[in-house]
Design a protein around this motif. Structure first.
Motif, short mmCIF file in Angstrom:
data_model
loop_
_atom_site.label_atom_id
_atom_site.label_comp_id
_atom_site.label_asym_id
_atom_site.label_seq_id
_atom_site.Cartn_x
_atom_site.Cartn_y
_atom_site.Cartn_z
N SER A 200 0.84 -1.18 0.00
CA SER A 200 0.00 0.00 0.00
C SER A 200 0.88 1.24 0.00
O SER A 200 1.88 1.31 0.72
N GLU A 201 0.53 2.22 -0.81
CA GLU A 201 1.37 3.40 -0.97
C GLU A 201 1.70 4.07 0.36
O GLU A 201 2.80 4.57 0.55
N ASP A 202 0.73 4.05 1.26
CA ASP A 202 0.96 4.70 2.57
C ASP A 202 0.47 3.78 3.69
O ASP A 202 -0.20 4.20 4.61
N TRP A 242 8.34 8.75 2.90
CA TRP A 242 8.13 9.34 1.56
C TRP A 242 7.50 10.72 1.74
O TRP A 242 6.66 10.93 2.61
N CYS A 282 4.32 10.27 4.20
CA CYS A 282 3.73 9.01 4.64
C CYS A 282 4.86 8.03 4.93
O CYS A 282 6.04 8.32 4.68
N ARG A 284 5.91 3.99 4.17
CA ARG A 284 5.61 2.84 3.33
C ARG A 284 6.29 1.59 3.89
O ARG A 284 7.42 1.65 4.37
#
Length: 377
Positions: A200-202, A242, A282, A284
């Protein structure tokens, strides 16, 4: 993968009040990543590593011991919190948080705690880990000291750039008791939640801006969740912090192991008239394909240094609301203009931000199905 190095300042320059305006504006000004690193903090690697190494033990205490560390009256802003925060309308089980105030076990007054139960709660320390309290306090006090020095730098820079600037961040952040450490244990991602080459991206912490003033960051630490053994980051090109750059893309940021980092928050963006800008960020998780079958957790300990919740913050007389809001716009976080009103207290602003993020998370989860995946090549 896109990666950018952070701007590095020297601790000695901050202590001696050297002119670091050019570098600090590069780190926090428009077009920046909103993060700066500080090298040379006394005993820095010893301070943060001694705390991070205790996180696995803390997160794996018996359920009864962790239950004793929960504090519902503070909205779980003291002691242990796992599954109490929400991602939209679902409990956040991706991480466990241990909240503490490094400056005082009883910050503020009884009246403060009654009026702002989430802001200045009394500390709760685990009886099972007696060395956690002194180590957390040493780390957090060091982080607050550095942030106080940065506040003085901001005051000097803004006095020459912004008409009517009068925030006195150096004095305010150096003397505050509103200081919250958050020892974070990011549990290994559930393998069934994503394919082996994506996460999941974040997934560990969702996209957000820091809503307060300044946030100190430690480098991260990775551990084998089964054994507690420290390991190298198995996914160095993907896992970790990120940040959104000013073009709207996401870039991977690594904090040097010998540096403390500091992110600038939205309150500083407001009181500087948009000269310094908060950035969405965020965390990751590790892609399962990189872990060799191990369950890898991440540990970090941010420290949020803010003003008393009754502090009324204002933009400078020489700035406009439109100028402040035009900086740092991103589709990844709720617009600042929907949360900030001129003349708000810090506490009112945080409350508005919490509510808007909650609504935002629900609306995003409804419109982003299936969940977006992030790949780091």
């Amino acid at each position: 993968m896109t990666e950018r190095a952070v701007v590095v300042l020297e601790y000695a320059d901050l202590v001696n009040r050297a002119d670091v305006a050019e570098k600090l504006l590069e780190a926090w000004g428009p077009g920046s990543l909103g993060i700066v690193a500080v090298r040379g903090v006394p005993r820095w690697e010893e301070l943060y590593s001694s705390v991070l190494k205790l996180s696995h033990r803390l997160a794996h205490l018996p359920d009864a011991s962790l239950k004793e560390l929960e504090h519902e009256a503070s909205m779980f802003n003291a002691g242990w919190s796992h599954g109490k925060e929400k991602l939209g309308d679902k409990p956040d089980l991706a991480k466990g948080s241990f909240y503490f105030n490094p400056l005082s076990d009883s910050p503020g007054t009884e009246e403060d705690r009654e009026k702002f139960p989430w802001a200045l709660p009394k500390n709760l320390w685990p009886k099972d880990i007696p060395d956690l309290a002194p180590k957390c306090k040493d780390l957090g006090r060091s982080m607050q000291e550095v942030i106080g020095h940065l506040g003085h730098q901001v005051d000097r820079i803004m006095a020459g750039r912004v008409k009517g600037y009068n925030a006195e961040l150096g004095k305010t952040l150096s003397n505050t008791e509103k200081c919250k450490g958050r020892l974070l244990y990011y549990f290994p991602p559930k393998e069934a939640q994503q394919p082996a080459t994506a996460v999941s991206e974040d997934g560990w912490i969702g996209w957000h801006n820091d809503s307060g003033f300044m946030t100190g960051l430690t480098p991260d630490l990775y551990v084998d969740d089964d054994t507690g053994s420290i390991v190298e980051n198995p996914d160095p090109n993907g896992a970790g912090l990120w940040v959104v750059d000013r073009e709207g893309g996401a870039v991977h940021v690594r904090i040097p192991k010998d540096c403390m980092a500091v992110q600038v928050g939205e309150c500083v963006q407001i009181v500087t008239g948009g000269e310094l800008v908060a950035t969405p960020h965020c965390v990751r998780g590790c892609r399962p394909s990189t872990t060799g079958g191990r369950k890898i957790a991440r540990v970090s300990c941010p420290c949020f240094v803010d003003t008393h919740p009754a502090f009324e913050f204002r933009m400078p007389d020489g700035a406009s609301r439109a100028e402040v809001l035009a900086r740092g716009l991103s589709e990844k976080v709720p617009p600042l203009g929907e949360r900030w009103e001129e003349g708000q207290t810090f506490g009112d602003f945080l409350g508005a931000s919490f509510r808007r993020y909650y609504d935002w998370s629900i609306s995003k989860s409804d419109t982003e199905k299936p969940q977006k995946r992030a790949r780091s090549e």
